[in-house]
Design a protein around this motif. Structure first.
Motif, PDB file in Angstrom:
ATOM      1  N   THR A 182       0.823  -1.209   0.000  1.00 25.40           N
ATOM      2  CA  THR A 182       0.000   0.000   0.000  1.00 25.40           C
ATOM      3  C   THR A 182       0.858   1.260   0.000  1.00 25.40           C
ATOM      4  N   ASP A 183       0.197   2.406  -0.113  1.00 24.41           N
ATOM      5  CA  ASP A 183       0.900   3.688  -0.050  1.00 24.41           C
ATOM      6  C   ASP A 183       1.656   3.848   1.268  1.00 24.41           C
ATOM      7  N   LEU A 184       1.005   3.449   2.365  1.00 23.25           N
ATOM      8  CA  LEU A 184       1.645   3.599   3.668  1.00 23.25           C
ATOM      9  C   LEU A 184       2.826   2.651   3.820  1.00 23.25           C
ATOM     10  N   VAL A 185       2.726   1.465   3.266  1.00 28.66           N
ATOM     11  CA  VAL A 185       3.874   0.545   3.279  1.00 28.66           C
ATOM     12  C   VAL A 185       5.034   1.164   2.503  1.00 28.66           C
ATOM     13  N   GLU A 186       4.744   1.758   1.354  1.00 24.35           N
ATOM     14  CA  GLU A 186       5.790   2.403   0.561  1.00 24.35           C
ATOM     15  C   GLU A 186       6.461   3.520   1.349  1.00 24.35           C
ATOM     16  N   HIS A 187       5.689   4.277   2.082  1.00 20.15           N
ATOM     17  CA  HIS A 187       6.264   5.369   2.869  1.00 20.15           C
ATOM     18  C   HIS A 187       7.119   4.824   4.010  1.00 20.15           C
TER      19      HIS A 187
END
Length: 266
Positions: A182-187
């Motif tokens: 997800t986006d948060l995992v990427e961050h």
């Protein structure tokens, strides 16, 4: 992304010995609107916890099954032998497996080193956990070989540890389900890899995670307008008009200016 679009959250699993404090602090500084929850899991259960969705990502010990989990190796830990402070081995700076030939080397069921051949003599029974093995070391039953972080985690005043050469090592990695990048995992990956907050890599944050950014931008714009000499180009006065207020009676030196009273002749 865990949680609803209006209230995103992030759950981070970690195994014993890993200290995620630094990365959690950076997360809280960069994404204060997205709560990060820590989930402590045993090393042997960490990968399954990620598969079940108990956490969005986690610090695990390698190896992991790369068929359904992604993993970024982070660091390799030194291996040490935990001994009583008055043990003869405590007198040296480094220990070899040969130095443990006459010792009972405890092998807990939650061992993370994956020995092919354990040095020393085996105990009659295997302790259930590393914590149990530490208690046996303190009782003088045997010694214990673990990654250095676990020796620190189970520190006791009556015990110490020394580096062990020619021993298996434990590698720590950041892992997450491949289908849930997800986006948060990427961050979080960016934080762990040391990317700056302005890095162009990674996906944009969800809108729900950025309300403070918009508020800050509006406050900065208002402050800029209030400061003199900022907020854009100033309007030039129209032709024939003075740039400021003239004193009553006209500007100094103009035809309409009042003359002073003539001095009386003496």
């Amino acid at each position: 992304m865990t949680g609803s679009e209006d209230s995103p959250s992030f759950r981070l699993a970690y195994v014993p010995g890993v200290t995620p404090t630094k990365w959690v602090r950076i997360w809280n500084e960069r994404l204060p609107e997205v709560p990060l929850t820590l989930v402590a899991v045993p090393a042997a259960e960490a990968c399954e916890a990620l598969r079940r969705g108990d956490a969005d990502a986690g610090f695990v010990r390698l190896p992991v099954d790369r068929q359904d989990l992604s993993a970024i190796p982070l660091y390799t830990e030194a291996t040490v032998v935990v001994i009583p402070k008055d043990h003869v081995v405590a007198a040296v700076d480094e220990v070899s497996p040969a130095d443990l030939a006459d010792e009972i080397v405890l092998h807990p069921l939650d061992d993370v080193l994956g020995w092919e051949t354990l040095p020393g003599k085996p105990a009659i029974e295997r302790p259930a956990t590393t914590a149990d093995a530490i208690e046996l070391v303190a009782a003088g039953v045997g010694v214990l070989v673990v990654p250095q972080s676990l020796a620190r985690l189970h520190h006791r005043k009556d015990l110490t540890y020394r580096p062990l050469s020619d021993a298996p090592e434990s590698r720590v990695a950041l892992s997450w389900p491949q289908e849930e990048t997800t986006d948060l995992v990427e961050h979080f990956i960016g934080i762990v890899r040391g990317r700056t907050v302005n890095s162009s890599r990674g996906r944009p944050l969800p809108q729900a995670a950025q309300p403070q950014d918009k508020a800050k931008a509006g406050a900065k714009a208002q402050a800029k307008q209030k400061r003199p000499g900022t907020g854009g180009a100033q309007r030039k006065p129209a032709a024939g008009k003075s740039g400021g207020k003239a004193p009553r009676g006209g500007a100094a030196g103009s035809k309409g200016a009042k003359r002073g009273k003539p001095r009386r002749k003496s």
